[in-house]
Scaffold this motif. Structure first.
Motif, mmCIF file in Angstrom:
data_model
loop_
_atom_site.group_PDB
_atom_site.id
_atom_site.type_symbol
_atom_site.label_atom_id
_atom_site.label_comp_id
_atom_site.label_asym_id
_atom_site.label_seq_id
_atom_site.Cartn_x
_atom_site.Cartn_y
_atom_site.Cartn_z
ATOM 1 N N THR A 111 -77.092 -1.941 17.058
ATOM 2 C CA THR A 111 -78.439 -2.490 17.243
ATOM 3 C C THR A 111 -79.462 -1.404 17.540
ATOM 4 N N THR A 112 -79.145 -0.552 18.509
ATOM 5 C CA THR A 112 -80.112 0.471 18.913
ATOM 6 C C THR A 112 -80.247 1.577 17.872
ATOM 7 N N ALA A 113 -79.141 1.924 17.208
ATOM 8 C CA ALA A 113 -79.216 2.938 16.149
ATOM 9 C C ALA A 113 -80.091 2.443 15.003
ATOM 10 N N LYS A 124 -94.502 -0.182 20.136
ATOM 11 C CA LYS A 124 -94.492 -1.125 21.249
ATOM 12 C C LYS A 124 -93.794 -2.440 20.903
ATOM 13 N N ILE A 125 -93.021 -2.932 21.859
ATOM 14 C CA ILE A 125 -92.424 -4.263 21.790
ATOM 15 C C ILE A 125 -92.722 -4.926 23.136
ATOM 16 N N GLN A 126 -93.536 -5.968 23.095
ATOM 17 C CA GLN A 126 -93.919 -6.660 24.333
ATOM 18 C C GLN A 126 -94.434 -5.679 25.399
ATOM 19 N N SER A 127 -95.286 -4.790 24.998
ATOM 20 C CA SER A 127 -95.989 -3.811 25.848
ATOM 21 C C SER A 127 -95.151 -2.615 26.293
ATOM 22 N N LYS A 128 -93.855 -2.609 25.976
ATOM 23 C CA LYS A 128 -93.012 -1.457 26.303
ATOM 24 C C LYS A 128 -92.638 -0.710 25.028
ATOM 25 N N SER A 129 -92.410 0.595 25.164
ATOM 26 C CA SER A 129 -92.050 1.381 23.989
ATOM 27 C C SER A 129 -90.625 1.079 23.555
ATOM 28 N N LEU A 130 -90.350 1.303 22.272
ATOM 29 C CA LEU A 130 -88.987 1.123 21.760
ATOM 30 C C LEU A 130 -88.019 2.001 22.535
ATOM 31 N N ASP A 147 -80.629 -8.520 21.920
ATOM 32 C CA ASP A 147 -80.858 -9.592 20.950
ATOM 33 C C ASP A 147 -82.312 -9.605 20.477
ATOM 34 N N THR A 148 -83.233 -9.289 21.385
ATOM 35 C CA THR A 148 -84.642 -9.221 21.003
ATOM 36 C C THR A 148 -84.882 -8.076 20.026
ATOM 37 N N LEU A 149 -84.245 -6.952 20.273
ATOM 38 C CA LEU A 149 -84.370 -5.802 19.372
ATOM 39 C C LEU A 149 -83.900 -6.141 17.966
#
Length: 293
Positions: A111-113, A124-130, A147-149
């Motif tokens: 997921t993160t890769a 930005k995703i919901q005001s926070k950086s990836l 799961d959001t990612l």
């Protein structure tokens, strides 16, 4: 060949383990909202080892296979392990490397890769950086973030496509969610090795690498392998479901340089505590192994 010196003394001390159980018997990774380690609070594993003798008495590499076989015991079919030198690609140990296993939260590595391949770390995703999302997902094994990612980048098909472009065999894993909670997720140890290797050579390597828990120091590995040769040298993602334990990541080895490894075990017949203990023993075995003369 004889197993002498530090190695024999070391294995003897592994039998002395203190474990204090809290109120939860299952890793937090089975809870979609939980964010912390399953050894939180009173739950901890402490493996005490003596001060090492001179390195001339450490384990020869030819003993890796029998030592790991002994640790796996009579359930060898339930284990999948692959260990390679990162730069050379040389295999140090392989067992069921192409067999499918439920990887639990090791699916977060996919997921993160994939997210880092499709998005800028500062996006930005919901005001926070990836970058922040990646760190929380891996260090704290936050299932909601994972799961959001996956949803944010377009789902499992988009993730598989991104990883395939990096050289990861798309037929070596099946991803049902971003967190690893689903038992429909399956992966081979080799698929995780391919992902870890590919990510190490991307521009966002540091973001990915620094998001992994560190043995004995941070995240879901904070209370594991403390006071051992592996402390501070292993950066890896844990994985936990009932009957499932996993650990995949990198090791800074004094002789082999950067080592990449994946250990997956699916065995409901053995307690989760015993599986974690066995995985840590394998990692520690690798950390005290040196080339043979």
């Amino acid at each position: 060949m004889k197993r002498i010196g530090f190695y024999s003394q070391y294995l003897a001390t592994l039998a002395t383990i203190s474990l204090a159980w809290g109120t939860s018997s299952v890793a937090d990774e089975t809870n979609p909202i939980t964010t912390t380690d399953y050894f939180q609070g009173q739950q901890s594993i402490e493996i005490h080892v003596p001060q090492p003798e001179p390195r001339t008495s450490w384990t020869c590499a030819t003993l890796i296979e029998p030592a790991i076989t002994s640790i796996m015991g009579s359930y060898q079919a339930n284990w999948g392990i692959l260990v390679e030198k990162l730069e050379e690609g040389t295999t140090l140990y392989s067992h069921n490397a192409d067999k499918f296993f439920i990887p639990a939260s090791n699916i977060k590595l996919f997921t993160t890769a994939a997210a880092l391949q499709k998005l800028n770390p500062q996006s930005k995703i919901q005001s926070k950086s990836l970058q922040d999302w990646i760190k929380v997902t891996n260090v704290r094994s936050n299932n909601y973030y994972a799961d959001t990612l996956l949803s944010h980048i377009g789902g499992a098909a988009a993730a598989k496509s991104a990883l395939a472009q990096m050289g990861v065999n798309p037929n070596s894993f099946r991803q049902a969610d971003g967190s690893g909670l689903s038992r429909r997720n399956v992966a081979t140890p080799r698929s995780l090795i391919m992902t870890l290797r590919a990510m190490y050579y991307t521009p966002d390597k540091d973001v990915f690498y620094s998001s992994l828990p560190i043995a004995g120091i941070s995240g879901t590995l904070k209370n594991r392998m403390k006071g051992t040769p592996a402390q501070g040298k292993v950066y890896a993602k844990t994985g936990t479901l009932r009957g499932v334990r996993a650990l995949s990541g990198y090791m800074n080895h004094p002789d082999f340089g950067k080592v990449v490894f994946s250990i997956l075990v699916n065995n409901p017949q053995v307690s989760g505590y015993s599986l974690v203990h066995a995985i840590d023993r394998i990692v520690l075995q690798l950390s005290i192994t040196q080339p043979c003369e």
